[in-house]
Design an enzyme around this catalytic site. Structure first.
Site, PDB file in Angstrom:
ATOM      1  N   HIS A  54       0.846  -1.192   0.000  1.00  6.42           N
ATOM      2  CA  HIS A  54       0.000   0.000   0.000  1.00  6.42           C
ATOM      3  C   HIS A  54       0.885   1.247   0.000  1.00  6.42           C
ATOM      4  O   HIS A  54       2.107   1.156   0.197  1.00  6.42           O
ATOM      5  CB  HIS A  54      -0.934   0.007   1.226  1.00  6.42           C
ATOM      6  CG  HIS A  54      -0.204   0.056   2.525  1.00  6.42           C
ATOM      7  ND1 HIS A  54       0.015  -1.050   3.306  1.00  6.42           N
ATOM      8  CD2 HIS A  54       0.399   1.083   3.159  1.00  6.42           C
ATOM      9  CE1 HIS A  54       0.705  -0.706   4.380  1.00  6.42           C
ATOM     10  NE2 HIS A  54       0.957   0.587   4.302  1.00  6.42           N
TER      11      HIS A  54
HETATM   12  C1  T46 Z   1       3.021   0.688   6.965  1.00 10.85           C
HETATM   13  C2  T46 Z   1       3.761  -0.567   7.255  1.00 10.85           C
HETATM   14  C3  T46 Z   1       5.226  -0.358   7.438  1.00 10.85           C
HETATM   15  C4  T46 Z   1      -4.393  -0.460  13.389  1.00 10.85           C
HETATM   16  O1  T46 Z   1      -5.520  -0.693  13.867  1.00 10.85           O
HETATM   17  N1  T46 Z   1      -3.649   0.590  13.862  1.00 10.85           N
HETATM   18  C5  T46 Z   1      -2.411   0.879  13.369  1.00 10.85           C
HETATM   19  O2  T46 Z   1      -1.774   1.842  13.830  1.00 10.85           O
HETATM   20  C6  T46 Z   1      -1.873   0.056  12.307  1.00 10.85           C
HETATM   21  C7  T46 Z   1      -0.504   0.361  11.730  1.00 10.85           C
HETATM   22  C8  T46 Z   1      -2.625  -0.989  11.857  1.00 10.85           C
HETATM   23  N2  T46 Z   1      -3.852  -1.241  12.392  1.00 10.85           N
HETATM   24  C9  T46 Z   1      -4.600  -2.427  11.926  1.00 10.85           C
HETATM   25  C10 T46 Z   1      -5.018  -2.415  10.460  1.00 10.85           C
HETATM   26  C11 T46 Z   1      -5.037  -3.885  10.097  1.00 10.85           C
HETATM   27  O3  T46 Z   1      -6.275  -4.443  10.453  1.00 10.85           O
HETATM   28  O4  T46 Z   1      -3.763  -3.569  12.071  1.00 10.85           O
HETATM   29  C12 T46 Z   1      -3.955  -4.485  11.005  1.00 10.85           C
HETATM   30  C13 T46 Z   1      -2.637  -4.766  10.269  1.00 10.85           C
HETATM   31  O5  T46 Z   1      -2.234  -3.578   9.549  1.00 10.85           O
HETATM   32  P1  T46 Z   1      -1.661  -3.634   8.048  1.00 10.85           P
HETATM   33  O6  T46 Z   1      -2.229  -4.779   7.325  1.00 10.85           O
HETATM   34  O7  T46 Z   1      -1.847  -2.266   7.451  1.00 10.85           O
HETATM   35  O8  T46 Z   1      -0.105  -3.917   8.341  1.00 10.85           O
HETATM   36  P2  T46 Z   1       1.145  -3.804   7.347  1.00 10.85           P
HETATM   37  O9  T46 Z   1       2.292  -4.422   8.037  1.00 10.85           O
HETATM   38  O10 T46 Z   1       0.808  -4.275   5.992  1.00 10.85           O
HETATM   39  O11 T46 Z   1       1.415  -2.202   7.247  1.00 10.85           O
HETATM   40  C14 T46 Z   1       1.830  -1.489   8.389  1.00 10.85           C
HETATM   41  C15 T46 Z   1       1.151  -0.124   8.436  1.00 10.85           C
HETATM   42  O12 T46 Z   1      -0.271  -0.305   8.388  1.00 10.85           O
HETATM   43  C16 T46 Z   1       1.572   0.760   7.295  1.00 10.85           C
HETATM   44  O13 T46 Z   1       1.163   2.094   7.518  1.00 10.85           O
HETATM   45  O14 T46 Z   1       3.544   1.582   6.319  1.00 10.85           O
HETATM   46  O15 T46 Z   1       3.234  -1.291   8.371  1.00 10.85           O
END
Ligand code: T46
Length: 138
Positions: A52
């Site tokens: 993303h």
């Molecule tokens: C990024 C990379 C480096 C929350 O509820 N609060 C938060 O602060 C974050 C970061 C995530 N979430 C929830 C959203 C999803 O349901 O946690 C779950 C996993 O998040 P996501 O799939 O977005 O995780 P990554 O590792 O793909 O991405 C994350 C960050 O979201 C993103 O901003 O740059 O780490």
């Protein structure tokens, strides 16, 4: 054409005979007002995360333990960064597609963010990202 808005940061460690300490403050080390910190750890072997970009969010990522890699793409330029030291940060601006991979088993990836969590800030669709990136980054 704008250069890719991501670069590494070198943090000074306040070491003494007891061990190491790194302090990260808004402005002095982190180039934005800090509004959130989160950690990514205990990743399954071979997993890739991210896929993303963000509209407004700016972040600094640090492997406080272990190592991982970031592939970054602004629609024109690509960069791969290896994060393998707690003294090394990665600043990522907005409208940059990121994929994170090669997590070592002991990796703890700390991410310092400029905004509180907002799902509407995410661009998770690659075509939508490319369209915005063409306007924003070229
Ligand atoms: C990024 C990379 C480096 C929350 O509820 N609060 C938060 O602060 C974050 C970061 C995530 N979430 C929830 C959203 C999803 O349901 O946690 C779950 C996993 O998040 P996501 O799939 O977005 O995780 P990554 O590792 O793909 O991405 C994350 C960050 O979201 C993103 O901003 O740059 O780490």
């Amino acid at each position: 054409m704008k250069p890719l808005d991501a670069h590494t940061l070198e943090f000074g460690s306040l070491g003494d005979e007891r061990g190491q300490l790194i302090s990260l403050e808004t402005v002095a080390q982190i180039p934005f007002q800090i509004n959130r910190v989160y950690f990514i750890y205990a990743n399954r072997d071979g997993v890739r995360r991210g896929f993303h970009a963000h509209r407004k969010l700016k972040q600094v990522a640090v492997c406080v333990n272990g190592a991982c890699k970031f592939d970054l793409f602004d629609g024109v330029e690509k960069k791969t960064i290896n994060l393998d030291l707690p003294t090394k940060g990665l600043y990522i601006g907005n409208v940059i597609w990121r994929e994170i991979y090669d997590f070592s088993p002991n990796c703890v990836l700390m991410v310092i963010a400029s905004e509180i969590y907002d799902e509407t800030d995410y661009i998770r669709d690659y075509e939508q990202f490319m369209e915005l990136a063409r306007r924003f980054n070229s």
